[in-house]
Design an enzyme around this catalytic site. Structure first.
Site, short mmCIF file in Angstrom:
data_model
loop_
_atom_site.label_atom_id
_atom_site.label_comp_id
_atom_site.label_asym_id
_atom_site.label_seq_id
_atom_site.Cartn_x
_atom_site.Cartn_y
_atom_site.Cartn_z
N ASN A 9 8.63 81.07 -49.33
CA ASN A 9 9.77 81.62 -48.58
C ASN A 9 10.82 80.51 -48.51
OD1 ASN A 9 11.55 82.57 -46.68
ND2 ASN A 9 10.10 82.53 -44.97
N TRP A 10 11.85 80.66 -49.30
CA TRP A 10 12.84 79.58 -49.40
C TRP A 10 13.84 79.56 -48.24
CZ3 TRP A 10 14.07 80.08 -55.40
CH2 TRP A 10 12.96 79.61 -56.11
N LYS A 11 13.82 80.59 -47.41
CA LYS A 11 14.73 80.65 -46.25
C LYS A 11 16.18 80.42 -46.70
CE LYS A 11 10.80 79.37 -43.44
NZ LYS A 11 10.28 78.74 -42.24
N HIS A 103 9.31 88.23 -40.07
CA HIS A 103 9.16 86.78 -39.96
C HIS A 103 9.58 86.34 -38.56
CE1 HIS A 103 9.75 82.51 -40.52
NE2 HIS A 103 8.96 82.61 -41.56
N GLU A 105 11.19 83.89 -37.45
CA GLU A 105 12.59 83.47 -37.29
C GLU A 105 13.49 84.68 -37.12
OE1 GLU A 105 12.82 80.95 -40.76
OE2 GLU A 105 11.45 79.51 -39.81
N GLU A 175 1.38 83.69 -39.10
CA GLU A 175 2.15 82.45 -39.04
C GLU A 175 2.39 82.08 -37.58
OE1 GLU A 175 4.64 81.85 -42.81
OE2 GLU A 175 5.73 83.29 -41.58
N GLY A 181 7.44 75.03 -39.79
CA GLY A 181 8.46 74.00 -39.95
C GLY A 181 8.26 72.80 -39.02
N SER A 220 3.54 75.25 -42.04
CA SER A 220 3.33 73.88 -42.50
C SER A 220 2.19 73.74 -43.51
CB SER A 220 3.12 72.93 -41.30
OG SER A 220 4.29 72.91 -40.49
N GLY A 241 6.81 77.76 -46.54
CA GLY A 241 8.24 77.53 -46.39
C GLY A 241 8.66 76.24 -47.07
N GLY A 242 8.78 75.17 -46.28
CA GLY A 242 9.33 73.89 -46.76
C GLY A 242 8.72 73.40 -48.07
P1 PGA Z 1 6.84 76.21 -43.24
O1 PGA Z 1 7.36 77.74 -43.09
O2 PGA Z 1 5.86 76.20 -44.38
O3 PGA Z 1 8.06 75.41 -43.54
O4 PGA Z 1 6.20 75.86 -41.93
C1 PGA Z 1 6.48 78.82 -43.25
C2 PGA Z 1 7.20 80.12 -43.07
O5 PGA Z 1 8.07 80.21 -42.18
O6 PGA Z 1 6.96 81.10 -43.81
#
Ligand code: PGA
Length: 263
Positions: A9-11, A103, A105, A175, A181, A220, A241-242
């Site tokens: 997930n590149w956000k 998600h 966020e 998650e 993050g 993470s 994500g990251g």
């Molecule tokens: P992260 O994000 O790996 O940067 O913690 C995961 C996600 O939000 O899907």
């Protein structure tokens, strides 16, 4: 054997050229990274405006080898006067295989809690697969409410899906908000415990079909912790994500998953 997914997930990251280059790097390394693994797929979710430049590096559909193209979100309506929204049929038309829905966020910052059920139903009506996210906050975990929170998020999210059996086009992603993050990953035990609770609920609600659905962990995930997480019970892959922003680190996570899924 349940399917294993490693999804990036590149956000709100990567301009189009970077998105294309990252996807190319992943696509080129994927066959080697997944060699010998059974029932393992990888995918990436770029921003809407980079879908078209990532798509040439993706394989459309569910093929075991080749990268799947995902969207980070989706509109809840088919079409119409919904400024700014991108509906499921439009995503399919752009070559997208699945949309991430719910998600944390989006739940926290864009009011998606109220729309998750409509989004899931709209995706399935358009034959777009769904990566359905759930997860508790730190306060909810500290109060011992985490399992109830997650199960109620899921039952709410699926409340507008008409099937008796849970649709095979839905993949789940647990998650925990406190792990996203933050560099603070859930331990394999914590993740497994929640995945077990989700599995028990799926089984109770949907029988064998619930047993067959994959539950991914996100929060993470890094090359260094992926191996311990993927071998923990009931963890069927990752939403990353990251660490998915760089082709090398994403492929390292794919490799860790593949090592645990050798034929
Ligand atoms: P992260 O994000 O790996 O940067 O913690 C995961 C996600 O939000 O899907």
């Amino acid at each position: 054997m349940r399917h294993t997914y490693v999804l990036g997930n590149w956000k709100q990251n990567h301009l189009r050229a970077e998105a294309a280059a990252t996807a190319q790097g992943i696509a080129e390394g994927l066959a080697q990274a997944t060699a010998g693994a059974l029932h393992l797929s990888a995918g990436v979710a770029p921003t809407f405006v980079a879908l078209d430049v990532v798509r040439p590096h993706c394989r459309l559909g569910t093929g075991a080898s080749g990268l799947a193209l995902l969207a980070q979100d989706v509109g809840a309506q088919e079409s119409g006067a919904f400024t700014g929204e991108v509906g499921p049929a439009m995503l399919k038309d752009a070559g997208v295989f699945a949309a991430i829905v719910g998600h944390s966020e989006r739940r926290a910052k864009y009011g998606d809690d109220a729309m998750v059920a409509d989004k899931v139903a709209a995706c399935l009506a358009a034959d777009l697969h769904v990566v359905l996210c759930c997860g508790e906050s730190l306060e909810q975990r500290d109060a011992g409410e985490h399992e109830n929170v997650v199960i109620s998020q899921l039952s709410e999210a699926l409340s507008k899906v008409e099937n008796e059996a849970i649709d095979p086009r839905v993949v789940f992603a647990y998650e925990p908000v406190w792990a996203i993050g933050t560099g603070r990953t859930a331990s394999p035990e914590q993740a497994s415990e929640m995945h077990g609770a989700i599995r028990a609920w799926l089984r109770e609600s949907y029988g064998n079909a619930g047993e067959a659905r994959s539950i991914l962990y996100g929060g993470s995930v890094k090359p260094a912790n992926a191996g311990a997480l993927i071998t923990a019970p009931d963890i069927d892959g990752f939403l990353v994500g990251g660490a998915s922003l760089d082709a090398g680190s994403f492929l390292d996570i794919v490799r860790a998953a593949a090592a645990a899924r050798q034929a």
